[in-house]
Motif scaffolding. Structure first.
Motif, PDB file in Angstrom:
ATOM      1  N   SER A   2      70.753  71.227  39.295  1.00  0.00           N
ATOM      2  CA  SER A   2      71.661  71.841  39.976  1.00  0.00           C
ATOM      3  C   SER A   2      71.478  72.363  40.971  1.00  0.00           C
ATOM      4  O   SER A   2      69.797  72.798  41.079  1.00  0.00           O
ATOM      5  N   ILE A   3      72.136  72.593  42.224  1.00  0.00           N
ATOM      6  CA  ILE A   3      71.571  73.248  43.697  1.00  0.00           C
ATOM      7  C   ILE A   3      70.765  74.528  43.075  1.00  0.00           C
ATOM      8  O   ILE A   3      69.564  75.036  43.574  1.00  0.00           O
ATOM      9  N   GLU A   4      71.798  75.313  42.312  1.00  0.00           N
ATOM     10  CA  GLU A   4      71.026  76.408  41.731  1.00  0.00           C
ATOM     11  C   GLU A   4      69.574  76.572  41.191  1.00  0.00           C
ATOM     12  O   GLU A   4      68.721  77.097  41.416  1.00  0.00           O
ATOM     13  N   GLU A   5      69.846  75.952  40.480  1.00  0.00           N
ATOM     14  CA  GLU A   5      68.378  75.597  40.174  1.00  0.00           C
ATOM     15  C   GLU A   5      66.971  75.055  40.568  1.00  0.00           C
ATOM     16  O   GLU A   5      66.015  75.670  41.140  1.00  0.00           O
ATOM     17  N   ASN A   6      67.615  74.554  41.599  1.00  0.00           N
ATOM     18  CA  ASN A   6      66.523  73.690  42.565  1.00  0.00           C
ATOM     19  C   ASN A   6      66.111  74.674  43.882  1.00  0.00           C
ATOM     20  O   ASN A   6      65.402  74.625  44.154  1.00  0.00           O
ATOM     21  N   ILE A   7      67.038  75.618  43.846  1.00  0.00           N
ATOM     22  CA  ILE A   7      66.489  76.984  44.965  1.00  0.00           C
ATOM     23  C   ILE A   7      65.927  78.307  44.442  1.00  0.00           C
ATOM     24  O   ILE A   7      64.796  78.183  44.653  1.00  0.00           O
ATOM     25  N   SER A   8      66.143  78.154  42.569  1.00  0.00           N
ATOM     26  CA  SER A   8      64.868  79.186  41.925  1.00  0.00           C
ATOM     27  C   SER A   8      63.804  78.435  41.475  1.00  0.00           C
ATOM     28  O   SER A   8      62.951  79.573  41.127  1.00  0.00           O
ATOM     29  N   ILE A   9      63.949  77.517  41.159  1.00  0.00           N
ATOM     30  CA  ILE A   9      62.546  77.163  40.971  1.00  0.00           C
ATOM     31  C   ILE A   9      60.920  77.542  41.711  1.00  0.00           C
ATOM     32  O   ILE A   9      60.215  77.668  41.231  1.00  0.00           O
ATOM     33  N   SER A  10      61.253  77.457  42.519  1.00  0.00           N
ATOM     34  CA  SER A  10      60.263  78.591  42.880  1.00  0.00           C
ATOM     35  C   SER A  10      59.872  79.665  42.709  1.00  0.00           C
ATOM     36  O   SER A  10      58.946  80.218  43.554  1.00  0.00           O
ATOM     37  N   ILE A  11      60.478  80.400  42.727  1.00  0.00           N
ATOM     38  CA  ILE A  11      60.441  81.899  42.127  1.00  0.00           C
ATOM     39  C   ILE A  11      60.880  82.552  41.273  1.00  0.00           C
ATOM     40  O   ILE A  11      61.604  83.490  41.082  1.00  0.00           O
ATOM     41  N   LEU A  12      61.032  81.232  39.906  1.00  0.00           N
ATOM     42  CA  LEU A  12      61.270  82.009  38.174  1.00  0.00           C
ATOM     43  C   LEU A  12      59.903  83.253  38.141  1.00  0.00           C
ATOM     44  O   LEU A  12      60.994  83.362  37.184  1.00  0.00           O
ATOM     45  N   SER A  13      58.859  83.611  38.454  1.00  0.00           N
ATOM     46  CA  SER A  13      58.262  84.226  38.028  1.00  0.00           C
ATOM     47  C   SER A  13      59.029  85.378  38.515  1.00  0.00           C
ATOM     48  O   SER A  13      59.038  86.644  37.931  1.00  0.00           O
ATOM     49  N   LYS A  14      58.982  85.170  39.348  1.00  0.00           N
ATOM     50  CA  LYS A  14      60.123  86.460  40.327  1.00  0.00           C
ATOM     51  C   LYS A  14      61.347  87.761  39.485  1.00  0.00           C
ATOM     52  O   LYS A  14      61.533  87.839  39.298  1.00  0.00           O
ATOM     53  N   LEU A  15      62.083  86.050  38.999  1.00  0.00           N
ATOM     54  CA  LEU A  15      63.339  86.052  38.285  1.00  0.00           C
ATOM     55  C   LEU A  15      63.648  86.391  36.798  1.00  0.00           C
ATOM     56  O   LEU A  15      64.025  86.925  36.203  1.00  0.00           O
ATOM     57  N   SER A  16      62.384  86.393  36.457  1.00  0.00           N
ATOM     58  CA  SER A  16      62.071  86.344  35.578  1.00  0.00           C
ATOM     59  C   SER A  16      60.796  87.795  35.043  1.00  0.00           C
ATOM     60  O   SER A  16      60.473  88.281  35.284  1.00  0.00           O
ATOM     61  N   ARG A  17      61.241  88.521  33.704  1.00  0.00           N
ATOM     62  CA  ARG A  17      60.944  89.750  32.926  1.00  0.00           C
ATOM     63  C   ARG A  17      60.734  89.250  31.253  1.00  0.00           C
ATOM     64  O   ARG A  17      61.685  89.136  31.205  1.00  0.00           O
ATOM     65  N   PHE A  18      59.367  89.891  30.676  1.00  0.00           N
ATOM     66  CA  PHE A  18      59.392  89.890  29.760  1.00  0.00           C
ATOM     67  C   PHE A  18      59.857  88.091  28.694  1.00  0.00           C
ATOM     68  O   PHE A  18      59.739  87.748  28.019  1.00  0.00           O
ATOM     69  N   GLY A  19      60.193  86.957  29.714  1.00  0.00           N
ATOM     70  CA  GLY A  19      59.728  85.765  29.541  1.00  0.00           C
ATOM     71  C   GLY A  19      61.871  85.215  29.542  1.00  0.00           C
ATOM     72  O   GLY A  19      62.026  83.933  29.142  1.00  0.00           O
ATOM     73  N   PHE A  20      62.181  86.279  30.016  1.00  0.00           N
ATOM     74  CA  PHE A  20      63.953  85.893  30.621  1.00  0.00           C
ATOM     75  C   PHE A  20      64.405  86.246  31.156  1.00  0.00           C
ATOM     76  O   PHE A  20      63.763  86.771  32.358  1.00  0.00           O
TER      77      PHE A  20
END
Length: 511
Positions: free
Chosen positions: A351-369
């Motif tokens: 999705s568009i959402e996943e393609n935007i967030s793919i570069s910052i997943l580490s910033k959006l995750s905490r304890f693997g969530f």
């Protein structure tokens, strides 16, 4: 020229997808012995119409006829058998096979034992390659060729079938001027033979150079048919976009505050370039010009950590960088929008959402969530800020037009907050209206203090956008020009001086 042979006719074609009418009552004819352009902004329906002709889509209603006979292709194979050949913007080749094997993929010659007759295969392929005047060999693996030569293999594969109808969808996007000239010679040969030729391009210079008529489309509808020699660019653009764009570059809101040095490349060499040095400043758009193969993309791949730096160093705000992978570069604040958007820039089935967030997943995750709420907020902000045309953030990015895909990539990097943004051919395959939006977005990012590096094969784009221009030739920097002093002639002279001995007649040689 031979008398016109055959006709392709579309009658009241309608194509509907869930919630979208992509084509609405399209009707027009194309005759043998003429080159007809289909023009319109991305989303106008040009590619959808080609996919109907190719058997990829079955129209919701309407007819298409070849030589007066109604056709009902349910697969590309049926279209090929009927003499239809489509050269799409996305390459239809197998990279790990040879040039010869790709050209003769459907009917590889065999010997009496039923095995591949490689001698005949290579002889037949060499004949076509020589006709195209290309410096490649039949046995070369396609994966080892440049993007430009891969595109030419795709064109040769279609050409050797001797089709009744051949349609080109942005065929020159990755070709040099010499390769474009060769392609146009082939097209004129096909035209003289009475072939039906459709030509889709956003490059107005090509349209005026190669076509006889233009079919203008907008929002899935037929607008008008124009005779090329009797029209002007402003009329075409007005019909395409429904508004007067004026001088695109003069209307841009530019950054006027250029600050300190952000990135410095110091005598960097890799497998393709030698001793390249330049720097880019905060809030600056630094243009890179040069012919295909000059090394512009190759030096940026090393800066981005995609290819190794063999000699020299890259510095970010005074700190020496060691980027062994793109992930290292992203962490240091460098982002790259690649030339090959389809293969390297997007995950098409996500999705568009996943393609935007793919570069910052580490910033959006905490304890693997993953923080889904924050991911949604960032995606919605990106869609809104970059004016992505989509019903929602869940739409697959592969279903968007090229211009909207590029906007999503820009939204991705804005979310990552880079200090340096490298734009490699950012408007390749994008219509004139979307180009204006991309240009203004680049200016807006520069106004925020980002250092923007622009690589483009379209000289007006480099001249119109850049504060400074670095010109490369044969793997090294040939010179640098300020935005104020740069002209077509000066850039072309630098781009070709080593190839023509620095005689000063380079600009004439480009004509």
């Amino acid at each position: 020229m031979k008398e016109k042979q055959g006709t392709l006719e579309f009658k009241n074609i309608v194509m509907e997808f869930p919630g979208v009418r992509a084509l609405d009552d399209i009707s027009f004819q194309v005759h043998g012995g003429e080159v007809v352009a289909m023009v319109g902004e991305n989303g106008a329906g040009k590619s959808t119409l080609l996919k109907i002709l190719n058997g990829d889509y079955i129209p919701t209603s309407g007819q298409y006829l070849i030589d007066g006979s109604e056709c009902h292709f349910s697969s590309p194979h049926e279209a090929i058998r009927a003499g239809v050949s489509i050269i799409y913007q996305e390459r239809q080749i197998i990279p790990y096979l040879s040039v010869a094997e790709n050209i003769f993929m459907e009917d590889t010659p065999a010997n009496s034992l039923g095995l591949v007759d490689f001698k005949k295969l290579h002889e037949d392929a060499a004949s076509i390659i020589n006709e195209f005047k290309l410096p490649i060999r039949p046995e070369d693996k396609v994966k080892d060729l440049s993007v430009a030569y891969q595109q030419m293999v795709e064109i040769m594969k279609s050409y050797r079938r001797h089709p009744k109808i051949i349609a080109f969808d942005e065929p020159t996007a990755s070709l040099s001027d010499t390769e474009i000239e060769t392609l146009f010679e082939i097209i004129m040969k096909l035209k003289k033979e009475g072939m039906i030729i459709l030509y889709v391009s956003h490059r107005m210079k090509e349209i005026f150079q190669i076509t006889d008529r233009l079919i203008v489309m907008k929002d899935g509808k037929y607008v008008d048919t124009l005779t090329t020699k009797d029209t002007v660019e402003s009329e075409i653009i007005g019909l395409m976009v429904g508004r007067d764009l004026g001088d695109i570059f003069d209307s841009l809101d530019r950054n006027k505050e250029i600050g300190r040095t952000i990135l410095k490349v110091d005598n960097v060499s890799n497998e393709y370039v030698k001793n390249v040095s330049f720097e880019v400043h905060e809030g600056e758009i630094l243009g890179f010009a040069g012919l295909v193969g000059a090394g512009r993309t190759e030096i940026m791949r090393s800066v981005f950590g995609a290819d190794p730096v063999l000699e020299g160093a890259v510095w970010m705000e005074g700190e020496k960088l060691v980027c062994r992978t793109p992930a290292d570069a992203i962490k240091k604040g460098i982002a790259l929008c690649p030339e090959d958007r389809k293969d390297q820039g997007i995950v098409p089935y996500r999705s568009i959402e996943e393609n935007i967030s793919i570069s910052i997943l580490s910033k959006l995750s905490r304890f693997g969530f993953l923080n889904r709420r924050r991911e949604a907020e960032i995606a919605e902000n990106g869609i809104r800020e970059f004016n992505v045309k989509t019903p929602d953030r869940f739409k697959k990015i592969g279903e968007l037009s090229g211009g909207n895909q590029q906007k999503v990539i820009l939204a991705r990097w804005l979310a990552a907050s880079p200090k340096v943004l490298i734009l490699d051919e950012p408007t390749k395959g994008i219509d004139v209206g979307a180009k204006q939006e991309i240009y203004q977005m680049a200016c807006n990012l520069a106004k925020r203090g980002m250092a923007v590096i622009l690589i483009s094969s379209e000289l007006p784009e480099v001249l119109g956008l850049s504060d400074r221009i670095v010109v490369m030739c044969q793997g090294h920097i040939a010179g640098e020009l300020s935005g104020e002093e740069a002209t077509d002639e000066k850039v072309l002279t630098l781009a070709m001086k080593d190839m023509l001995g620095g005689s000063g007649n380079e600009s004439a040689a480009m004509q």
